[in-house]
Write a protein that holds these residues in place. Structure first.
Motif, short mmCIF file in Angstrom:
data_model
loop_
_atom_site.label_atom_id
_atom_site.label_comp_id
_atom_site.label_asym_id
_atom_site.label_seq_id
_atom_site.Cartn_x
_atom_site.Cartn_y
_atom_site.Cartn_z
N GLN A 125 3.69 10.30 -3.67
CA GLN A 125 3.06 9.12 -3.08
C GLN A 125 1.74 8.80 -3.77
O GLN A 125 1.45 7.64 -4.07
CB GLN A 125 2.80 9.36 -1.59
CG GLN A 125 4.06 9.40 -0.75
CD GLN A 125 3.71 9.56 0.73
OE1 GLN A 125 3.16 8.66 1.35
NE2 GLN A 125 4.00 10.72 1.30
N GLU A 126 0.95 9.86 -4.04
CA GLU A 126 -0.29 9.62 -4.78
C GLU A 126 0.03 9.09 -6.18
O GLU A 126 -0.65 8.20 -6.69
CB GLU A 126 -1.09 10.92 -4.91
CG GLU A 126 -1.77 11.36 -3.62
CD GLU A 126 -2.55 12.67 -3.78
OE1 GLU A 126 -3.06 13.17 -2.77
OE2 GLU A 126 -2.64 13.18 -4.92
N ALA A 127 1.07 9.66 -6.80
CA ALA A 127 1.42 9.27 -8.17
C ALA A 127 1.74 7.78 -8.26
O ALA A 127 1.33 7.10 -9.20
CB ALA A 127 2.60 10.10 -8.67
N ILE A 128 2.45 7.27 -7.28
CA ILE A 128 2.80 5.84 -7.28
C ILE A 128 1.53 4.98 -7.23
O ILE A 128 1.37 4.04 -8.00
CB ILE A 128 3.75 5.51 -6.11
CG1 ILE A 128 5.12 6.15 -6.38
CG2 ILE A 128 3.88 4.00 -5.91
CD1 ILE A 128 6.09 6.09 -5.22
N ALA A 149 0.16 0.67 -14.90
CA ALA A 149 1.35 1.15 -15.61
C ALA A 149 2.61 0.67 -14.91
O ALA A 149 2.61 0.34 -13.72
CB ALA A 149 1.34 2.67 -15.67
N ASP A 150 3.72 0.64 -15.66
CA ASP A 150 5.02 0.38 -15.05
C ASP A 150 5.41 1.58 -14.21
O ASP A 150 4.90 2.69 -14.38
CB ASP A 150 6.08 0.22 -16.16
CG ASP A 150 5.77 -0.97 -17.05
OD1 ASP A 150 5.21 -1.95 -16.55
OD2 ASP A 150 6.11 -0.90 -18.26
N LEU A 151 6.36 1.38 -13.32
CA LEU A 151 6.98 2.52 -12.67
C LEU A 151 7.66 3.34 -13.76
O LEU A 151 8.13 2.80 -14.76
CB LEU A 151 8.01 2.05 -11.64
CG LEU A 151 7.43 1.58 -10.31
CD1 LEU A 151 8.51 0.94 -9.45
CD2 LEU A 151 6.75 2.73 -9.56
N PRO A 169 9.43 10.40 -3.39
CA PRO A 169 8.91 9.04 -3.19
C PRO A 169 9.47 8.03 -4.20
O PRO A 169 9.54 6.83 -3.90
CB PRO A 169 7.39 9.23 -3.35
CG PRO A 169 7.16 10.65 -2.88
CD PRO A 169 8.35 11.40 -3.43
N PHE A 170 9.88 8.51 -5.38
CA PHE A 170 10.53 7.61 -6.33
C PHE A 170 11.99 7.38 -5.95
O PHE A 170 12.52 6.27 -6.11
CB PHE A 170 10.40 8.16 -7.76
CG PHE A 170 8.97 8.15 -8.27
CD1 PHE A 170 8.42 6.98 -8.80
CD2 PHE A 170 8.18 9.27 -8.18
CE1 PHE A 170 7.11 6.95 -9.24
CE2 PHE A 170 6.86 9.25 -8.62
CZ PHE A 170 6.32 8.09 -9.15
N VAL A 171 12.65 8.41 -5.43
CA VAL A 171 14.00 8.24 -4.90
C VAL A 171 13.97 7.20 -3.76
O VAL A 171 14.87 6.36 -3.64
CB VAL A 171 14.57 9.59 -4.40
CG1 VAL A 171 15.88 9.40 -3.64
CG2 VAL A 171 14.76 10.56 -5.59
N HIS A 172 12.91 7.28 -2.96
CA HIS A 172 12.70 6.30 -1.88
C HIS A 172 12.70 4.87 -2.44
O HIS A 172 13.36 3.97 -1.90
CB HIS A 172 11.38 6.61 -1.19
CG HIS A 172 10.93 5.59 -0.18
ND1 HIS A 172 11.69 5.25 0.93
CD2 HIS A 172 9.80 4.84 -0.10
CE1 HIS A 172 11.04 4.34 1.63
NE2 HIS A 172 9.90 4.07 1.03
N LEU A 173 11.98 4.66 -3.54
CA LEU A 173 11.96 3.33 -4.16
C LEU A 173 13.37 2.94 -4.61
O LEU A 173 13.81 1.80 -4.40
CB LEU A 173 10.99 3.29 -5.34
CG LEU A 173 9.51 3.50 -5.03
CD1 LEU A 173 8.67 3.41 -6.30
CD2 LEU A 173 9.01 2.48 -4.00
N THR A 211 15.47 2.10 -1.43
CA THR A 211 15.04 1.01 -0.55
C THR A 211 14.64 -0.25 -1.32
O THR A 211 14.58 -1.32 -0.73
CB THR A 211 13.85 1.43 0.33
OG1 THR A 211 12.74 1.77 -0.53
CG2 THR A 211 14.19 2.60 1.21
N GLN A 212 14.34 -0.13 -2.61
CA GLN A 212 13.88 -1.31 -3.34
C GLN A 212 14.68 -1.59 -4.60
O GLN A 212 14.28 -2.42 -5.41
CB GLN A 212 12.39 -1.18 -3.68
CG GLN A 212 11.52 -1.11 -2.42
CD GLN A 212 10.03 -1.06 -2.74
OE1 GLN A 212 9.61 -1.57 -3.78
NE2 GLN A 212 9.27 -0.48 -1.86
N GLY A 213 15.75 -0.82 -4.79
CA GLY A 213 16.64 -1.12 -5.90
C GLY A 213 16.13 -0.78 -7.28
O GLY A 213 16.67 -1.27 -8.28
#
Lengths: 465, 465
Positions: free
Chosen positions: A244-247, A255-257, A277-281, A284-286
């Motif tokens: 979460q902090e990394a995002i 920076a890009d994801l 948290p990246f799996v979450h993206l 949930t956000q494709g």
């Protein structure tokens, strides 16, 4: 200066919630089973070992779980951890890839482990527990829990594998400095220990034995609980503050994801902490961020193991858990990355891998130390042997980018420093490190010994309940 | 959260200049003398050992010296370092004092030493030097220079006192990981080493011998220079980035300027790094910030020694320097804070002490470890034994504040972590540490052996020149 090496956040940006991937998973992890009856077990079975709040978290379906203010206040002693852009490493590799790493070695015990040790100690304190027991091998987890207990004035009793106790006094002393009682395991303090010492007074001990001792101590005493540093879902969830902090930090750096997220894999908490948290993206956000676990070729449960029910410990005392496993009696080669020498993977990360939502690759320890030395010369930080697995994956990918000319963004978890692991580097420089690659037939041989239900049979049983 | 534990700065806030206290000193430090002729020596005498830019800095009268962009870029790998408000320690001590500390342990080698190692390596690189030699005892300085040389692709050759080389392999391995060549001293590589080995093949070595070897190697080879980690003015100056950052951080936190500034004292660079920017405020803006050096009672040069000319090394190879000293042949007791076991103080800090512009106090190592363990339990960080001296001074002062009810602001330099020093803590817990207090008559006995000009005689000579 035009460029920033470090992307930092303020204390007010420490995440307010842990992320629980279970809420977003298309296929939820299957339940643990009672090994005697083969029936699913409920949370109440865990009550002798863990405080109620952690049991609730273990089975929670909530997407986000609030972090208590007192825990965030202790996190603030070292969090948010810095994210670094690895400019020097990029230059050394002459790669068009952009490499970022999250540095968890700034914690008091030098790794990501306090992220879960602190809330675990906190909830135990809140529920009136007087003492927490745990096991430790080389000492990384034991020192994190010792630190956490000192923050909340709880006693901490650590069973340290005897050979490590004798050979690695630095970690032991660190735990004692924070006030923990550290015992070489097997010890005379428990029935499990006494029994093993009676059979073999000179045994070097093992993590399996140390777990048995720590669990027995907790089970036998009302105001004593037990604590585990990886594998379980509440542990993975606590670590998600890293990702979460990394995002936020990538966003702050403009920076890009990332295209690729790497982290070392032992039981799963290190990898889960950065990647979920990246799996979450993705869920949930494709987005299409590839999250890849780096495991040692000597313990290739994710890349070569089987996905089925197995015990979490060597002796067979725990519930049966659905996991990628090499078989709970399998003893991996003695590589220096002791934190990755585990036969299985936590239920949540196993299900994610089975569903193709995360990936995995296996790396030999020689390649990992070569990568670690390159990293130290480029970025200054001497990584822990576990962390070198993530570094090696990143270097592979950065070289691929050089070949293809693609400027991908790569993020990895520099999960801890190697200050307590310098003898491993000595072994590497002296040419004493060997390759340890398990072949598929060796894995098949090891996994053929598993005597537990298959995933399919349990799915069928549950469908008929 | 309402309170901030850490006060951080952005990379753009890394100081742009080093501060040179000489410019502000009412009495400038007296010049070094040629031990043969007794005459003042000029900068040219240092040319075989140091690059010209560092020699210029050594004798500079400028108030501020610009930090090259390339150096600030490497500093950015860990700087600005965090400042912490020690809320937990304040609570544990139940003191009205406000305690702040600057944490230098976040550097790659774990102490403040890279602050000077990096510019030293940089200027050598700029002047075409191929290799830098140095000595190291326990390894703190040697690892800082090894790291710095790896950043600028210069070879690094470290002469490590043989007994430390054998007993403390972790630091040695760290240096080798960064690419340095580390030799046990005395070695067969130098005439100095050969001579000593011929007399005593089993000698444990000493810092004095290791200096002789490193200096000989530099003096004998045109493209090899030597590097020193403390004592000299350019070294002290490089460290002033610590105090400059601290002033910005206190301001950012809305805190008052400190009433007391403490730091451990070995040769002076640790103490100077934090305190000289505050001395600058006292000298130029009329503040009254008390800057107090914490030295060990086993090497009490500042509190009990004499201020006069003496050699910087044990053997007597260096120029004579005006310093507070216990006599260059004096060998301090083997306390664990190896970095503080030096017989003398740098010329600049000595003159400041003689003029009453800084203060000093001596603390026994038992008290320092008691303080260090309390700090670890409160603040998480396990300090290096050297750092424990500063902690002990702070705890003394905070207890005084509790007595008097005064809410003073105290700042100290947490100069490094103790990850490589855990055996010292083991000795402490096992009750093996002894008090080592030099009495005034023991000091008088040691200093009576000094055979060099007095300060007064040199002042008289200079007045007549």
């Amino acid at each position: 200066m035009s460029k920033n090496r470090k992307i930092t956040l303020s204390e007010s940006e420490i995440p307010t919630h842990w992320y629980n991937v279970v809420a977003d998973m298309p296929n939820k992890p299957l339940p643990p089973l009672n090994p005697g009856t083969g029936e699913p077990i409920g949370p109440e079975a865990l009550a002798p070992l863990f405080p109620m709040e952690l049991i609730k978290q273990e089975v929670s379906q909530e997407q986000f779980v609030e972090i208590p203010e007192e825990v965030r206040d202790i996190y603030a002693m070292w969090r948010p951890t810095p994210m670094f852009r690895a400019y020097n490493l990029e230059k050394m590799l002459d790669t068009p890839a952009k490499i970022y790493y999250k540095y968890e070695g700034v914690s008091p015990s030098g790794s990501h482990k306090p992220n879960t040790a602190v809330p675990q100690a906190y909830y135990n304190m809140k529920e009136g527990v007087k003492k927490i027991t745990t096991e430790t091998g080389a000492g990384q987890w034991g020192s994190a829990l010792s630190f956490a207990c000192s923050m909340f004035n709880i006693e901490c009793e650590v069973y340290m594998v005897r050979i490590s106790y004798d050979q690695k006094p630095y970690r032991k002393m660190m735990m004692q400095t924070w006030g923990a009682d550290v015992y070489p395991s097997p010890s005379e303090r428990t029935q499990a220990g006494q029994k093993i010492l009676a059979q073999d007074p000179d045994t070097p001990g093992s993590l399996g034995i140390a777990i048995s001792e720590a669990v027995e101590m907790a089970a036998m005493n009302d105001d004593v609980k037990y604590s585990l540093g990886s594998v379980l879902n509440h542990v993975l969830m606590h670590q998600t503050i890293i990702g979460q902090e990394a995002i936020k930090q990538l966003e702050k750096d403009g920076a890009d994801l990332p295209d690729f997220v790497y982290a070392p894999f032992g039981g799963g908490s290190n990898f889960a902490g950065l990647s979920l948290p990246f799996v979450h993206l993705n869920l949930t956000q494709g987005t299409n961020i590839q999250c890849i676990a780096s495991e040692p070729t000597s313990a290739p449960k994710l890349t070569k193991g089987v996905f089925r029910y197995d015990f979490g410990d060597t002796v067979g005392m725990t519930p049966l858990i659905p996991m990628y496993t090499l078989g709970h009696t399998f003893v991996p080669a003695k590589i220096h990355a002791g934190g990755l020498r585990y036969h299985g993977a936590g239920a949540v990360v196993s299900q994610l891998l089975a569903d193709g939502l995360i990936g995995a690759e296996a790396i030999d320890q020689l390649e990992t130390f070569e990568a670690g030395v390159m990293f130290a010369k480029a970025e200054g930080i001497v990584p822990a042997p576990e962390a070198n697995h993530g570094v090696a994956s990143v270097i592979r990918k950065a070289k691929e980018c050089k070949e293809s000319g693609e400027s991908k963004t790569i993020l990895f978890n520099m999960c801890g420093h190697g200050n307590f692991d310098m003898l491993a580097y000595q072994d590497y420089f002296a040419g004493n490190l060997k390759k340890h690659e398990m072949t598929q037939s060796e894995v098949d041989e090891a996994t053929s010994k598993i005597d537990a239900p298959t995933i399919e049979s349990v799915q069928e049983m549950l469908a008929n309940m």
